[in-house]
Motif scaffolding. Structure first.
Motif, mmCIF file in Angstrom:
data_model
loop_
_atom_site.group_PDB
_atom_site.id
_atom_site.type_symbol
_atom_site.label_atom_id
_atom_site.label_comp_id
_atom_site.label_asym_id
_atom_site.label_seq_id
_atom_site.Cartn_x
_atom_site.Cartn_y
_atom_site.Cartn_z
ATOM 1 N N ASP A 47 0.809 -1.219 0.000
ATOM 2 C CA ASP A 47 0.000 0.000 0.000
ATOM 3 C C ASP A 47 0.841 1.267 0.000
ATOM 4 O O ASP A 47 0.333 2.340 -0.312
ATOM 5 C CB ASP A 47 -0.930 0.023 1.220
ATOM 6 C CG ASP A 47 -1.950 -1.097 1.177
ATOM 7 O OD1 ASP A 47 -2.461 -1.382 0.080
ATOM 8 O OD2 ASP A 47 -2.224 -1.685 2.229
ATOM 9 N N SER A 48 2.105 1.149 0.393
ATOM 10 C CA SER A 48 2.921 2.334 0.554
ATOM 11 C C SER A 48 4.396 1.962 0.531
ATOM 12 O O SER A 48 4.757 0.864 0.104
ATOM 13 C CB SER A 48 2.549 3.004 1.887
ATOM 14 O OG SER A 48 3.215 4.226 2.021
ATOM 15 N N TYR A 49 5.234 2.863 1.018
ATOM 16 C CA TYR A 49 6.665 2.590 1.128
ATOM 17 C C TYR A 49 6.897 1.417 2.068
ATOM 18 O O TYR A 49 6.190 1.256 3.067
ATOM 19 C CB TYR A 49 7.410 3.816 1.662
ATOM 20 C CG TYR A 49 7.468 4.950 0.692
ATOM 21 C CD1 TYR A 49 8.387 4.938 -0.357
ATOM 22 C CD2 TYR A 49 6.622 6.043 0.824
ATOM 23 C CE1 TYR A 49 8.451 5.990 -1.255
ATOM 24 C CE2 TYR A 49 6.682 7.093 -0.070
ATOM 25 C CZ TYR A 49 7.600 7.061 -1.106
ATOM 26 O OH TYR A 49 7.664 8.100 -1.990
ATOM 27 N N LEU A 50 7.922 0.622 1.762
ATOM 28 C CA LEU A 50 8.222 -0.569 2.557
ATOM 29 C C LEU A 50 9.305 -0.326 3.595
ATOM 30 O O LEU A 50 10.267 0.403 3.342
ATOM 31 C CB LEU A 50 8.647 -1.711 1.634
ATOM 32 C CG LEU A 50 7.542 -2.254 0.741
ATOM 33 C CD1 LEU A 50 8.114 -3.156 -0.330
ATOM 34 C CD2 LEU A 50 6.502 -2.984 1.567
ATOM 35 N N PHE A 51 9.122 -0.950 4.737
ATOM 36 C CA PHE A 51 10.068 -0.936 5.843
ATOM 37 C C PHE A 51 9.791 -2.179 6.671
ATOM 38 O O PHE A 51 8.966 -2.997 6.300
ATOM 39 C CB PHE A 51 9.918 0.353 6.662
ATOM 40 C CG PHE A 51 8.808 0.335 7.683
ATOM 41 C CD1 PHE A 51 9.082 0.620 9.009
ATOM 42 C CD2 PHE A 51 7.501 0.025 7.343
ATOM 43 C CE1 PHE A 51 8.070 0.608 9.972
ATOM 44 C CE2 PHE A 51 6.490 0.009 8.286
ATOM 45 C CZ PHE A 51 6.784 0.308 9.608
ATOM 46 N N VAL A 52 10.475 -2.351 7.796
ATOM 47 C CA VAL A 52 10.182 -3.447 8.722
ATOM 48 C C VAL A 52 9.620 -2.812 9.988
ATOM 49 O O VAL A 52 10.277 -1.977 10.620
ATOM 50 C CB VAL A 52 11.434 -4.284 9.046
ATOM 51 C CG1 VAL A 52 11.107 -5.363 10.066
ATOM 52 C CG2 VAL A 52 12.000 -4.911 7.781
ATOM 53 N N CYS A 53 8.390 -3.189 10.355
ATOM 54 C CA CYS A 53 7.736 -2.594 11.520
ATOM 55 C C CYS A 53 8.450 -3.008 12.806
ATOM 56 O O CYS A 53 9.155 -4.025 12.835
ATOM 57 C CB CYS A 53 6.263 -2.985 11.565
ATOM 58 S SG CYS A 53 5.896 -4.689 12.029
ATOM 59 N N PRO A 54 8.285 -2.234 13.860
ATOM 60 C CA PRO A 54 8.966 -2.542 15.121
ATOM 61 C C PRO A 54 8.642 -3.930 15.670
ATOM 62 O O PRO A 54 9.518 -4.600 16.212
ATOM 63 C CB PRO A 54 8.470 -1.452 16.080
ATOM 64 C CG PRO A 54 8.020 -0.336 15.196
ATOM 65 C CD PRO A 54 7.544 -0.981 13.931
ATOM 66 N N GLU A 55 7.393 -4.369 15.518
ATOM 67 C CA GLU A 55 7.003 -5.676 16.030
ATOM 68 C C GLU A 55 7.745 -6.796 15.294
ATOM 69 O O GLU A 55 8.253 -7.733 15.913
ATOM 70 C CB GLU A 55 5.492 -5.882 15.922
ATOM 71 C CG GLU A 55 4.689 -4.990 16.836
ATOM 72 C CD GLU A 55 4.412 -3.606 16.244
ATOM 73 O OE1 GLU A 55 4.762 -3.352 15.059
ATOM 74 O OE2 GLU A 55 3.859 -2.760 16.970
#
Length: 75
Positions: A47-55
């Motif tokens: 849906d948007s820019y990719l990253f790795v969430c904190p969880e």
């Protein structure tokens, strides 16, 4: 570059209004390659820019580190 859009986690595939950034810090540098692999893994476009969430970073540190090595990370 700056953005105020919700972000999508590369690992779990979720997008959340709680995950936002006003700069690119923490996002993958190689968004195009990451988006292609995301679609293969999750069967949908992010849906948007990719990253790795904190969880996911906490629960899957090895997977997160591999992702950053493969796609880079703005620091």
């Amino acid at each position: 570059m700056t953005t105020e859009t919700p972000l999508t986690c590369y690992i779990c595939g979720l997008t959340s209004d709680d995950w936002r950034t006003v700069d690119m810090i923490g996002l993958f540098e190689e968004q195009k390659a990451a988006r292609k692999r995301f679609k293969e893994k999750h069967g949908k476009e992010p849906d948007s820019y990719l990253f790795v969430c904190p969880e996911c970073e906490e629960e899957n540190p090895h997977h997160a580190e591999n992702s950053y090595e493969k796609y880079g990370k703005y620091q």
